[in-house]
Design a protein around this motif. Sequence first.
Motif, PDB file in Angstrom:
ATOM      1  N   MET A 125      -2.669  -2.479   5.956  1.00 15.44           N
ATOM      2  CA  MET A 125      -2.574  -2.230   4.416  1.00 15.44           C
ATOM      3  C   MET A 125      -2.104  -3.636   3.783  1.00 15.44           C
ATOM      4  SD  MET A 125      -0.772   1.283   3.872  1.00 15.44           S
ATOM      5  CE  MET A 125      -1.527   1.490   2.295  1.00 15.44           C
TER       6      MET A 125
ATOM      7  N   LEU B 271       0.561  -5.297   4.053  1.00 17.03           N
ATOM      8  CA  LEU B 271       2.185  -4.721   3.817  1.00 17.03           C
ATOM      9  C   LEU B 271       3.062  -5.188   4.531  1.00 17.03           C
ATOM     10  CD1 LEU B 271       2.658  -2.889   1.062  1.00 17.03           C
ATOM     11  CD2 LEU B 271       3.279  -1.170   2.839  1.00 17.03           C
TER      12      LEU B 271
ATOM     13  N   LEU C  96      -4.250  -4.768  -4.352  1.00 16.69           N
ATOM     14  CA  LEU C  96      -3.343  -3.696  -4.941  1.00 16.69           C
ATOM     15  C   LEU C  96      -4.147  -2.491  -5.328  1.00 16.69           C
ATOM     16  CD1 LEU C  96      -1.162  -5.417  -7.571  1.00 16.69           C
ATOM     17  CD2 LEU C  96      -0.392  -4.758  -5.311  1.00 16.69           C
TER      18      LEU C  96
ATOM     19  N   ARG D  59      -5.057  -0.716  -1.700  1.00 15.94           N
ATOM     20  CA  ARG D  59      -4.162   0.180  -1.131  1.00 15.94           C
ATOM     21  C   ARG D  59      -4.161   1.459  -1.769  1.00 15.94           C
ATOM     22  NH1 ARG D  59       0.932  -4.130  -1.749  1.00 15.94           N
ATOM     23  NH2 ARG D  59       0.280  -5.276   0.047  1.00 15.94           N
ATOM     24  N   TRP D  60      -3.998   2.567  -1.085  1.00 18.65           N
ATOM     25  CA  TRP D  60      -3.915   3.885  -1.224  1.00 18.65           C
ATOM     26  C   TRP D  60      -5.308   4.481  -1.689  1.00 18.65           C
ATOM     27  CZ3 TRP D  60       0.695   5.048   0.539  1.00 18.65           C
ATOM     28  CH2 TRP D  60       1.124   6.538   0.335  1.00 18.65           C
TER      29      TRP D  60
ATOM     30  N   MET E  21      -0.902   6.058   3.708  1.00 15.20           N
ATOM     31  CA  MET E  21      -0.046   6.050   4.592  1.00 15.20           C
ATOM     32  C   MET E  21       0.880   7.066   4.620  1.00 15.20           C
ATOM     33  SD  MET E  21       1.323   2.482   6.303  1.00 15.20           S
ATOM     34  CE  MET E  21       2.156   2.531   7.776  1.00 15.20           C
TER      35      MET E  21
ATOM     36  N   PHE F 299       4.557   7.907   5.973  1.00 19.19           N
ATOM     37  CA  PHE F 299       5.539   6.968   6.541  1.00 19.19           C
ATOM     38  C   PHE F 299       6.174   7.441   7.538  1.00 19.19           C
ATOM     39  CE2 PHE F 299       4.264   4.403   3.089  1.00 19.19           C
ATOM     40  CZ  PHE F 299       4.221   3.151   3.312  1.00 19.19           C
TER      41      PHE F 299
ATOM     42  N   ILE G  86       3.981  11.193  -7.402  1.00 22.71           N
ATOM     43  CA  ILE G  86       2.446  11.413  -6.796  1.00 22.71           C
ATOM     44  C   ILE G  86       1.697  10.800  -8.182  1.00 22.71           C
ATOM     45  CG2 ILE G  86       0.567  12.789  -6.221  1.00 22.71           C
ATOM     46  CD1 ILE G  86       2.584  14.368  -4.894  1.00 22.71           C
TER      47      ILE G  86
ATOM     48  N   GLU H 271       2.429   8.608 -10.370  1.00 20.76           N
ATOM     49  CA  GLU H 271       2.209   7.195 -10.463  1.00 20.76           C
ATOM     50  C   GLU H 271       1.150   6.839  -9.738  1.00 20.76           C
ATOM     51  OE1 GLU H 271       5.964   4.304 -10.033  1.00 20.76           O
ATOM     52  OE2 GLU H 271       5.397   5.326  -8.189  1.00 20.76           O
ATOM     53  N   ALA H 272       0.954   7.350  -8.469  1.00 25.87           N
ATOM     54  CA  ALA H 272      -0.308   6.658  -7.771  1.00 25.87           C
ATOM     55  C   ALA H 272      -1.684   7.110  -8.255  1.00 25.87           C
ATOM     56  CB  ALA H 272      -0.278   7.226  -6.378  1.00 25.87           C
TER      57      ALA H 272
ATOM     58  N   ASP I 265      -2.038   7.803 -11.737  1.00 26.69           N
ATOM     59  CA  ASP I 265      -2.159   6.986 -12.904  1.00 26.69           C
ATOM     60  C   ASP I 265      -3.088   5.377 -12.370  1.00 26.69           C
ATOM     61  OD1 ASP I 265      -1.439   8.808 -14.550  1.00 26.69           O
ATOM     62  OD2 ASP I 265       0.576   7.880 -15.056  1.00 26.69           O
ATOM     63  N   LEU I 266      -2.181   5.105 -11.383  1.00 31.46           N
ATOM     64  CA  LEU I 266      -2.610   3.521 -10.968  1.00 31.46           C
ATOM     65  C   LEU I 266      -3.999   3.583 -10.703  1.00 31.46           C
ATOM     66  CD1 LEU I 266      -0.626   1.096 -10.761  1.00 31.46           C
ATOM     67  CD2 LEU I 266      -0.728   1.475  -8.369  1.00 31.46           C
ATOM     68  N   HIS I 267      -4.613   4.712  -9.915  1.00 29.69           N
ATOM     69  CA  HIS I 267      -5.785   4.219  -9.240  1.00 29.69           C
ATOM     70  C   HIS I 267      -6.962   5.170 -10.016  1.00 29.69           C
ATOM     71  CE1 HIS I 267      -4.179   1.819  -5.929  1.00 29.69           C
ATOM     72  NE2 HIS I 267      -3.457   2.877  -5.759  1.00 29.69           N
TER      73      HIS I 267
ATOM     74  N   MET J  47       0.893  13.002  -0.932  1.00 28.57           N
ATOM     75  CA  MET J  47       0.925  12.028  -1.751  1.00 28.57           C
ATOM     76  C   MET J  47      -0.117  10.926  -1.249  1.00 28.57           C
ATOM     77  SD  MET J  47       4.050   9.716  -3.257  1.00 28.57           S
ATOM     78  CE  MET J  47       4.671   8.940  -1.786  1.00 28.57           C
TER      79      MET J  47
ATOM     80  N   ARG K 188       1.159   6.182 -19.503  1.00 29.65           N
ATOM     81  CA  ARG K 188       1.044   5.176 -20.489  1.00 29.65           C
ATOM     82  C   ARG K 188       1.297   5.509 -21.997  1.00 29.65           C
ATOM     83  NH1 ARG K 188      -4.439   2.503 -18.401  1.00 29.65           N
ATOM     84  NH2 ARG K 188      -3.120   3.310 -16.243  1.00 29.65           N
TER      85      ARG K 188
ATOM     86  N   GLN L  97       8.846   0.531   0.550  1.00 28.91           N
ATOM     87  CA  GLN L  97       7.643   0.304   1.295  1.00 28.91           C
ATOM     88  C   GLN L  97       6.595   1.092   0.812  1.00 28.91           C
ATOM     89  OE1 GLN L  97       6.291  -2.028   3.312  1.00 28.91           O
ATOM     90  NE2 GLN L  97       8.083  -1.617   4.692  1.00 28.91           N
TER      91      GLN L  97
ATOM     92  N   ALA M  56       2.937   0.268  -1.028  1.00 30.67           N
ATOM     93  CA  ALA M  56       1.916   0.889  -0.234  1.00 30.67           C
ATOM     94  C   ALA M  56       0.858   1.434  -1.230  1.00 30.67           C
ATOM     95  CB  ALA M  56       1.995   1.785   0.957  1.00 30.67           C
ATOM     96  N   LYS M  57       1.640   2.017  -2.308  1.00 30.20           N
ATOM     97  CA  LYS M  57       0.781   2.850  -3.194  1.00 30.20           C
ATOM     98  C   LYS M  57      -0.028   1.829  -4.005  1.00 30.20           C
ATOM     99  CE  LYS M  57       4.054   5.722  -4.689  1.00 30.20           C
ATOM    100  NZ  LYS M  57       4.815   6.742  -5.613  1.00 30.20           N
ATOM    101  N   GLY M  58      -0.074   0.610  -3.966  1.00 29.89           N
ATOM    102  CA  GLY M  58      -0.545  -0.215  -4.676  1.00 29.89           C
ATOM    103  C   GLY M  58      -0.023  -0.816  -6.050  1.00 29.89           C
TER     104      GLY M  58
ATOM    105  N   LYS N 122      10.960  -0.318 -11.409  1.00 28.42           N
ATOM    106  CA  LYS N 122      11.058   1.141 -11.603  1.00 28.42           C
ATOM    107  C   LYS N 122      11.729   1.505 -10.198  1.00 28.42           C
ATOM    108  CE  LYS N 122       8.183   5.145 -12.250  1.00 28.42           C
ATOM    109  NZ  LYS N 122       6.767   5.727 -12.243  1.00 28.42           N
TER     110      LYS N 122
END
Lengths: 331, 327, 390
Positions: free
Chosen positions: B58, B60, B88, B91-92, B97, B99, B116, B118-119, B121-123, B169, C221, C291, C295-297, C306
């Motif tokens: 990753m 990381l 960025l 990843r995911w 992963m 953990f 969850i 959060e991930a 929204d990001l991707h 997640m 957002r 970590q 990993a989530k980016g 945060k």
Amino acid sequence: MNMTVQTSSVDTAPPLWQMRLKLALKNFKSGWAIFKENPIGIIGLVLIVFFALLAALHPILMATAWEPAVYDPITGYDFEILIHPSPPTWIPQPDNPMWEFSFRHVLGTDPLGRDVLSQLMFSTRSEFLLGVGAALVTVLIATTIGAVAAYYGGLVDMIFMRIADVVYMLPFIALLIVLSSLFDFELIHLALVYGVLAGFGGTTIVIKSQALTIKVKAYIEAARIAGGNDLHIIFTHLVPNLLPLSFLYMMFTVTGAIFSEAVLSFFGLLDIRMSWGLMIQTAQAAGYLLNSWKYWYLMFPSGVAITLLCAAFYLVGRALDEVVNPRLRKR
Amino acid sequence: MAEATPILSVQDLVMHYTTRKGDVSAVDGVSFDLENGKSLGLVGESGCGKTSIAFSLMKLLPDNAKIKGGSIYVGGTDILQLSHDELLKFRWQRIAMVFQAAMNALNPVYTVGDQIIEALDLHWGDLSREQSRERIGQLFEMVGLDPKLMDRYPHEFSGGMRQRAVIAMALSCNPDIIIADEPTTALDVIVQDRILRELKKIQEKLGMSMIYISHDIAVIAEVSDRIGVMYAGRMAELADGVDIFEHPLHPYTYALMRAFPSIKGEKHELVTLPGEPPDLLFPPPGCRFHPRCPRATDVCKQEQPPFADNGRGHFVACWHPMEANHE
Amino acid sequence: MGKYILKRVGQILVTLLIFQTLLFVILTALPGDVTNRMLTNPDIPPEVRERTRQALGLDDPVLIQYGRWLGNFLTGNLGVSYSEYPKPVIDILLERIPRTVVLFLTASIVQFVVGFTTGRALAWRRGGFFEYGSTVVGVTLYTVFTPWFGLMMIFIFGARLRWLPLGKFLDPVIWRNAEITGLADSASKGNYVFTRMLLTASIAVVLWLLLTIFTRNMSTRRRNRARLGGTFLILATAVGIWAASEIGYLAWDIVKHMILPVVTITLVGFAGTMLLTRQTMLETLREDYIQTARAKGLPEKVVRDKHAARNAMLPVFTGLIINLPGAISGGIITETIFSWPGMGITLLNATTSEDIPLVMGTLSFIGLLTLTAHLVADVTYAFLDPRIRY
């Protein structure tokens, strides 16, 4: 055969106190090795030594170089200078035709014609006495209560801890302001009161929790099985192991006591003749502070001295913290 | 092998930790492939570099770790060449992963659902709150959690539930590969087994690839198509699961399997290896296993054995492999 | 949560009781009885002394006196001030408590924000001049002799640069000429304006809380946008209303008087928060969930602000609670230096003029204030840490 071996071992083995001393010395050495790696602690220690020298030098100077009538920190007066307060004599004064270079008053004189340096040095000793006195009282109380409360637990513990909660939540300064005005406070009283307040309050809580971790160690159990009575166990096994932490909290108590004294003197509440706080108060009460930089020598020496000595003990405390709490070490 | 290109291909990966005492070669020339939809188990004692590989995959890494060489291809792109922003996104989305020590893998001050989201929204761009919650509901059901639990905090979950939440997640963005690093170590045996089986089922259903990492070969044997055995930063043996169990070629693999009670219930003597894994600050020359190896000879002390295919995709790095018909 | 708060309230009440007992002990331990001191005070007529003697019931047994002492405290009957005769003590205190609370609260929040922000930055950028410089400056300020430092601030910003007033609550010249219908003296005009300022601040806080609650279920957002915009709107409206009103300039005068004490308290106190934040941030950054977040980016900034900072805040906040009595002591000193007419200077003036009812009343309320602050801080902590909340 067995008997002879035993007696000979008693003959040759060093007495118990000697072994204890050796052990303590070893602990001290390893502690010092950690302490001296930390520049913060060294700075603090240097400052403390510097102030101790100042304090020690004052009576010597009074007996030799300084004429008591001029340099006495409380009653002295320099008639050769017309206007008091007067600036340090080694700084050129273009507007004063009388000025000539000398070290007569290294830090000038105060509004009452007394030598500032002499006042500063004279007060150092009482600051030390106050700080150390208060710290000793605190440590004595906190260590005893902490050890006893942790050892017995139950009701004893609860009562002392409730008291500790209250005392610890008190705003010290407010209480000291009231006490010092209702009763006539001298330095020794302040040391006692501050020591008692600090001793019953936060320091006890910390030391008790440390004592709890020691109480469960195997050697305490062993001592109990061996038939040691409670007092014996508390004072020969529990308390000696609390001393490093107590020593650490002594440093913070010294800072607090000196600070409180300075604040109370500054407010004019203490019944003492000279101290750093009083020096600022004298200057402020006479109205010299807000006029101009001209009177810096009334403001800075004592203010900086209080700050530095408080900082010194605080820094040594921070550094000792790393010695006593391995968790904080940088490895 | 004329199959499609593997989803993950690691070649000659070298990774060092810089410490005050010197460089620790945590991963030293490891290569392996992972085919799409398959699973790989990495086994070895603690400190053998399996977790370091996981974090390298990753990218990381802690500040003092550095990838010194090799390449990691995921679906054809070398992730070691990605820019920070690309990384960025990668990843995911591509590799997620599960953990080690899932107890602390969730942030205690946010609800599990929010972590969850959060991930997502990001991707997955800006999903509406309802869409996100619907997705989490699906995920929770997939891993066997009540969707109502998504508004709870991690400390309200039991160890097994937390592990499931962490798996949910990991699944959230439909990654190609999931790395499960000691996924069940902290759990009791029954929960361990159940979670692993469910994970396997999910993997097969979604057609993902998995990498399991464990110190316990018995735990992952059942769920891994291929198993790689690592020792002191190097891959000792890599083969199909059944193959490695029935014909271990590396003396270390052999000892490792004898160090645990058999999963089939056969009686055999438990063997413990003498000695300790080497200090990777000063790894031994030649084969890193030779100080503990009963079969070691002079060549083992001087030359590193090649990681060679002994037929049928069974790789081993040993000068004196065990006989294939050993048992 | 309710249970937790109830338990804390109970503990605080017990503490308050012990504190009141302690004050009673001090009072009875005074040499002679309290009214002896009035003998030499020509401002107080003999009948007042007699009345006080009876009111205090000094001839009753100690236990009855003790009971009365507690009863009086609970009913707010704290007697009559000698130095501001015939004002009841409780009236004086009710006028001054809000001022102290406002100053202390503002200073604490500013201090926390500054200390936390710098500490967070320190943990991120380790080594180098920034870390070294702020640590040295911070520790120096942390151990500085507060009264001296306060005087220096007055000297520099008040007397020399003349940017800010020298101290006190109001500028007498401005307030004497200010027209507020029905009010003659500047003190009551001051209270009038100050009460309205407090009201505005309270409404703003309530609105902001409502905003947080209503935006809770939006997508990330949109929520961030709504909260930022809403906060700005609330602040702009509040400031706008005051700027447009006729007493706006008077409010500005009070604010100007607050700046220097707040800055002083902040400068003296922020280093403690800063160093603690740095240390807990460094510890938090080693946690597993950091970590996970990486990993989530998530970008490093989000990981830091945060995930890491939010958790690092918990021990820092605990440190703040532990330090509360010290902070209040510092506040009292600062108030006095800046002649801010709050509890601190009231206490000092009352002690120097031997106004014992006022001394005891002030001390009681400073104790009450400390305990309340403790309670508020504890409850806030419970909201910050879900492990305590449920």
